[in-house]
Write a protein that holds these residues in place. Structure first.
Motif, PDB file in Angstrom:
ATOM      1  N   VAL A 155     -11.142  -6.422 -11.779  1.00 34.12           N
ATOM      2  CA  VAL A 155      -9.970  -7.273 -12.014  1.00 34.12           C
ATOM      3  C   VAL A 155      -8.738  -6.408 -11.754  1.00 34.12           C
ATOM      4  O   VAL A 155      -8.594  -5.332 -12.336  1.00 34.12           O
ATOM      5  N   GLU A 156      -7.885  -6.881 -10.856  1.00 30.21           N
ATOM      6  CA  GLU A 156      -6.687  -6.114 -10.485  1.00 30.21           C
ATOM      7  C   GLU A 156      -5.458  -6.671 -11.208  1.00 30.21           C
ATOM      8  O   GLU A 156      -5.090  -7.821 -10.993  1.00 30.21           O
ATOM      9  N   ASP A 157      -4.856  -5.844 -12.053  1.00 29.19           N
ATOM     10  CA  ASP A 157      -3.589  -6.202 -12.685  1.00 29.19           C
ATOM     11  C   ASP A 157      -2.485  -5.773 -11.721  1.00 29.19           C
ATOM     12  O   ASP A 157      -2.186  -4.581 -11.578  1.00 29.19           O
ATOM     13  N   CYS A 158      -1.913  -6.780 -11.046  1.00 30.55           N
ATOM     14  CA  CYS A 158      -0.920  -6.524  -9.994  1.00 30.55           C
ATOM     15  C   CYS A 158       0.490  -6.859 -10.487  1.00 30.55           C
ATOM     16  O   CYS A 158       1.377  -7.160  -9.678  1.00 30.55           O
ATOM     17  N   ALA A 159       0.691  -6.815 -11.806  1.00 31.39           N
ATOM     18  CA  ALA A 159       1.960  -7.256 -12.404  1.00 31.39           C
ATOM     19  C   ALA A 159       3.176  -6.532 -11.844  1.00 31.39           C
ATOM     20  O   ALA A 159       4.264  -7.091 -11.781  1.00 31.39           O
ATOM     21  N   VAL A 160       2.987  -5.259 -11.436  1.00 33.59           N
ATOM     22  CA  VAL A 160       4.120  -4.507 -10.889  1.00 33.59           C
ATOM     23  C   VAL A 160       3.857  -4.095  -9.433  1.00 33.59           C
ATOM     24  O   VAL A 160       4.407  -3.106  -8.955  1.00 33.59           O
ATOM     25  N   ALA A 161       3.013  -4.861  -8.742  1.00 35.59           N
ATOM     26  CA  ALA A 161       2.619  -4.431  -7.395  1.00 35.59           C
ATOM     27  C   ALA A 161       2.699  -5.543  -6.347  1.00 35.59           C
ATOM     28  O   ALA A 161       2.042  -5.477  -5.310  1.00 35.59           O
ATOM     29  N   LEU A 162       3.532  -6.539  -6.590  1.00 29.82           N
ATOM     30  CA  LEU A 162       3.662  -7.602  -5.593  1.00 29.82           C
ATOM     31  C   LEU A 162       4.174  -6.984  -4.284  1.00 29.82           C
ATOM     32  O   LEU A 162       5.112  -6.187  -4.286  1.00 29.82           O
ATOM     33  N   GLY A 163       3.518  -7.344  -3.177  1.00 32.10           N
ATOM     34  CA  GLY A 163       3.909  -6.806  -1.873  1.00 32.10           C
ATOM     35  C   GLY A 163       3.093  -5.599  -1.442  1.00 32.10           C
ATOM     36  O   GLY A 163       3.162  -5.190  -0.288  1.00 32.10           O
ATOM     37  N   ALA A 164       2.319  -5.012  -2.355  1.00 29.71           N
ATOM     38  CA  ALA A 164       1.516  -3.834  -2.004  1.00 29.71           C
ATOM     39  C   ALA A 164       0.240  -4.254  -1.276  1.00 29.71           C
ATOM     40  O   ALA A 164      -0.343  -5.296  -1.591  1.00 29.71           O
ATOM     41  N   THR A 165      -0.159  -3.448  -0.305  1.00 31.79           N
ATOM     42  CA  THR A 165      -1.395  -3.744   0.422  1.00 31.79           C
ATOM     43  C   THR A 165      -2.256  -2.486   0.544  1.00 31.79           C
ATOM     44  O   THR A 165      -1.741  -1.367   0.513  1.00 31.79           O
ATOM     45  N   VAL A 166      -3.559  -2.691   0.668  1.00 34.63           N
ATOM     46  CA  VAL A 166      -4.494  -1.594   0.930  1.00 34.63           C
ATOM     47  C   VAL A 166      -5.244  -1.945   2.206  1.00 34.63           C
ATOM     48  O   VAL A 166      -5.862  -3.010   2.293  1.00 34.63           O
TER      49      VAL A 166
END
Ligand SMILES: *Cc1c(COP(=O)(O)O)cnc(C)c1O
Length: 380
Positions: A155-166
């Motif tokens: 489960v990825e908590d992306c709360a502060v990572a909108l726009g990030a990609t891998v």
């Protein structure tokens, strides 16, 4: 020292005429919930991230809780989470009766340390509840390798990572579910709000149902009189309303511009502060593979009084924050002080500086100057 210049706050929601007009349009109509704006926001979020499914929720917390419910993580299960995160990351695990296990971080990036993560896996581990810290994505190829080897959900908590990609794929789509926050200081805001994205249709279906009382929508759709519906599963009410969604649609249109500005301000602060001996900058720069969705620039003070530094910056009109002010094992509630020393170091010694679109290029120069002066002030 006092300043005559306006204070640069750590965060400021970017609400303009377009957001106001979109909200007014909802208020002038009769549909405040279960309406077209939530659907439009979900569709736009799915398009931006490349997700086959995006489900709007009332908060990121709600999205995290729904993710663990959908994955049937429960009592007796352990979920590995970072020590250095928002308490929601761990509380969501507890909300389904499972146990959060705290992982210390890589001192350079603040993301979970992969060797430590591996060492914490036990036969009871069911999932990894990771956070892309300050917008720098974790190396998902390596996380997924571990997850596959031990049959773990991610489960990825992306709360502060909108726009990030891998590797070109948006965060939140590498694991089983990804959760986002639209709280006012995050990349975009709807006041309160959240989103869950997933590649797995069966997860999306469960989350949609449990978001709204576990009510079967198909029965709801052809019910002949109000009050006739079936409840198929235990559910909650984690819906997002139409006014919030209307704001979200506009904010999402502005997001590419926001991200560009964030990247530029981040670089400006990095260039201005990286040579300062008293500071160790948390390296959230990212690279071509791990593209960051810059959230802030956080710097660890090597020695001296962190609180005095915060005050000295405030006196110069520079707002700051701390991400996050206490490592979770160090909180009274979790009560295991010192369990994760790197997390403790970052939480007690770091200061987060703003890179949001409310910070203009000259403001970033002012921040750099203020940090240098403030450091001299506090004699760090
Ligand atoms: C802000 C934040 C949350 C909580 O988001 P809400 O939308 O307020 O529930 C969760 N996780 C992390 C990492 C956060 O920074």
């Amino acid at each position: 020292m006092t300043t005559t210049q306006a204070t640069i706050p750590f965060g400021r929601p970017m609400i303009g005429d377009a957001e106001r007009a979109a909200v007014m349009e909802v208020l002038e109509g009769t549909t405040l919930t279960h309406g077209p704006r939530v659907k439009a926001f979900e569709a736009a979020f799915a398009a931006f991230t490349g997700a086959p499914d995006a489900i709007a929720t009332s908060t990121c917390w709600a999205a995290l809780h729904l993710a663990y419910l959908a994955l049937e993580v429960g009592p007796g299960d352990e979920v590995i989470v970072p020590a250095q995160t928002h308490v929601a990351t761990a509380h969501a695990v507890e909300a389904v009766g499972a146990t959060p296990v705290f992982c210390d971080c890589d001192p350079l990036t603040g993301n979970m340390d992969l060797a430590t993560l591996e060492s914490l896996i036990t036969p009871r581990t069911r999932a990894i509840g990771l956070v892309h810290y300050l917008g720098l994505p974790m190396d998902m190829a390596r996380v997924l390798e571990l997850a596959r080897a031990h049959a773990l959900y991610v489960v990825e908590d992306c709360a502060v990572a909108l726009g990030a990609t891998v590797d070109g794929t948006h965060v939140g789509l590498h694991g089983d579910a990804g959760c986002f926050s639209f709280y006012p200081v995050k990349h975009i805001t709807t006041g309160e709000g959240g989103m869950l994205i997933t590649r797995r249709p069966e997860i999306a279906e469960r989350v949609r149902k449990q978001r709204a009382f576990g009510i079967d929508k198909s029965v709801l759709a052809d019910r002949r009189h109000s009050g006739a519906y079936d409840v198929e599963a235990f559910g909650l009410n984690y819906r997002l309303g139409e006014t919030a969604a209307a704001m979200g649609v506009v904010q999402l249109e502005r997001l590419p511009g926001f991200l560009e500005q964030r990247a530029e301000r981040f670089e400006q602060l990095w260039d201005g502060l990286s040579e300062i001996d008293e500071l160790d900058l948390i390296d959230s720069r990212g690279d071509d593979r791990l593209r960051a969705g810059h959230y802030c620039l956080s710097a660890v003070l090597r020695e001296g009084d962190r609180e005095a530094l915060i005050e000295a910056l405030k006196a110069r009109g520079v707002g700051s924050s701390v991400y996050y002010p206490r490592s979770l094992p160090d909180t009274t509630y979790y009560g295991r002080p010192g369990l994760c020393p790197e997390a403790t170091r970052i939480s007690t010694r770091s200061i987060a500086l703003p890179v949001g679109p409310h910070v203009a290029p000259p403001d970033a120069d002012r921040i750099v100057g203020a940090v240098k002066e403030a450091l001299a002030d506090v004699g760090a």
